[in-house]
Design an enzyme around this catalytic site. Structure first.
Site, PDB file in Angstrom:
ATOM      1  N   ASP A  19       0.855  -1.184   0.000  1.00 18.43           N
ATOM      2  CA  ASP A  19       0.000   0.000   0.000  1.00 18.43           C
ATOM      3  C   ASP A  19       0.904   1.251   0.000  1.00 18.43           C
ATOM      4  O   ASP A  19       2.102   1.149   0.320  1.00 18.43           O
ATOM      5  CB  ASP A  19      -0.885  -0.046   1.252  1.00 18.43           C
ATOM      6  N   ASP A  21      -0.203   5.111   0.985  1.00 16.90           N
ATOM      7  CA  ASP A  21      -0.408   6.106   2.055  1.00 16.90           C
ATOM      8  C   ASP A  21      -0.524   5.436   3.421  1.00 16.90           C
ATOM      9  O   ASP A  21      -1.346   4.540   3.622  1.00 16.90           O
ATOM     10  CB  ASP A  21      -1.671   6.922   1.765  1.00 16.90           C
ATOM     11  N   ASP A 197      -2.022  -0.390   5.925  1.00 18.72           N
ATOM     12  CA  ASP A 197      -2.271   0.242   7.235  1.00 18.72           C
ATOM     13  C   ASP A 197      -3.734   0.479   7.557  1.00 18.72           C
ATOM     14  O   ASP A 197      -4.050   0.892   8.665  1.00 18.72           O
ATOM     15  CB  ASP A 197      -1.564   1.599   7.295  1.00 18.72           C
TER      16      ASP A 197
HETATM   17 MG   LIG Z   1      -2.911   3.163   3.379  1.00 15.77          MG
END
Ligand SMILES: [Mg+2]
Length: 248
Positions: A19, A21, A197
Site C-alpha cells: 500500500d 499512504d 495500514d
Molecule cells: Mg494506506
C-alpha cells in the site's frame, strides 16, 4: 498479540504487494501534500530487482497518482482499491457508469463549502470525502455518504478509511487485485506478502493469507494480519532488509 514479521529467507520466491499512504508514505493533511522521502525511489528500484519484478503497489489512489509519486517506478500497480489494475502489458479496469456518482459528488462539494475543512476527492470511478481537519463532522459525513448509497443502489460500496469515507464500484477490492496479480507472471507461484495500514487493506490481507502468504499490518488498529510493523519508518527498514540492506 501481533508479531514482528519474519524476514523471508528467499526473497526471490516472494511476490510483494505494498500500500502507499500510511505504509510507504506518512499520511498528510491532503492526498496531494504527501512527501516522498529521498531514497525511497532507490529502495523500490532495489526491491524490484531483488524480487525479479514481483513488486506491485496496491493503493486507493488512482494509477495516475502512482506515476506522479513514483515516476521512476518500473513495477506494477493497482489503483482505486483494485478498480484499476496494470501488470506488465496487461490492464484491467472495472467499468461502471460514473454519471450517478457525479450528481452525488456535486452535493458533497456543497457540503464541503458549508463545512470548511472537508475535502472532496474526485477519482473518476470513485469519490472520497475527507474530514481529517474537521473530525467533529464525521457523523455528518457518514450520514451524507449513507444517504448517497441508498440513492445509488447496488453496484456501489461505501468504505471507511482513516478520516475518510469513499464510494466506489462494489466489485473493487485490494484482495481481488492481488488475486489477479497472482494469476500472472512474475507473481504466479510465489509466496505473496502484503503491507497495508487501513481498513481497506483487510481484503488484501485475506487474499495473501489464502495463498499461505505474509499479511503485515502497519500501525495500530484491529486486523486479521498476524504480523505488525509499528510505523512507516519500520516499513522502510523492513523493506531495506528485504532488498539486501543498504541505505533507504
Ligand atoms: Mg494506506
Amino acid at each position: 498479540m501481533a508479531l514482528d514479521p519474519p524476514m523471508p529467507a528467499a526473497p526471490g520466491q516472494i511476490a510483494l504487494f505494498v500500500d502507499i499512504d500510511g505504509t510507504l508514505l506518512e499520511l498528510a493533511d491532503r492526498p496531494d501534500t504527501v512527501v516522498v522521502p529521498a531514497g525511497l525511489a532507490g529502495l523500490l528500484h532495489r526491491l524490484y530487482d531483488r524480487l525479479d519484478g514481483a513488486l506491485a503497489l496496491v493503493t486507493g489512489r488512482p494509477l495516475v497518482d502512482v506515476a506522479w509519486l513514483f515516476p521512476e517506478f518500473k513495477g506494477d500497480a493497482a489503483g482505486l482499491h483494485g478498480a484499476e489494475w496494470r501488470c506488465g502489458g496487461a490492464k484491467a479496469a472495472i467499468h461502471q457508469d460514473p454519471k450517478p456518482l457525479l450528481a452525488i459528488a456535486k452535493r458533497f462539494e456543497a457540503l464541503a463549502i458549508a463545512h470548511p475543512g472537508l475535502l472532496v476527492e474526485h477519482k473518476g470511478p470513485s469519490v472520497a470525502l475527507h474530514y481529517r481537519h474537521v473530525p467533529e463532522a464525521a457523523v455528518l459525513v457518514e450520514a451524507a455518504m449513507t444517504a448517497a448509497m441508498v440513492e445509488l443502489g447496488p453496484g456501489w460500496q461505501l468504505i471507511a478509511g482513516k478520516a475518510v469515507f469513499e464510494i466506489l464500484p462494489a466489485a473493487a477490492s485490494k484482495g481481488q487485485a492481488i488475486d489477479r496479480f497472482l494469476d500472472h507472471q512474475p507473481y504466479a507461484g510465489r509466496k505473496p506478502a502484503f503491507l497495508g495500514d487501513d481498513v481497506t487493506d483487510e481484503s488484501g490481507f485475506a487474499a495473501v493469507l489464502n495463498h499461505g502468504g505474509l499479511a503485515i499490518k502497519v500501525g495500530p488498529g484491529d486486523s486479521r494480519a498476524p504480523y505488525r510493523l509499528p510505523s512507516v519508518t519500520a516499513v522502510h527498514h523492513w523493506l531495506r532488509q528485504l532488498a539486501g540492506g543498504g541505505k533507504a
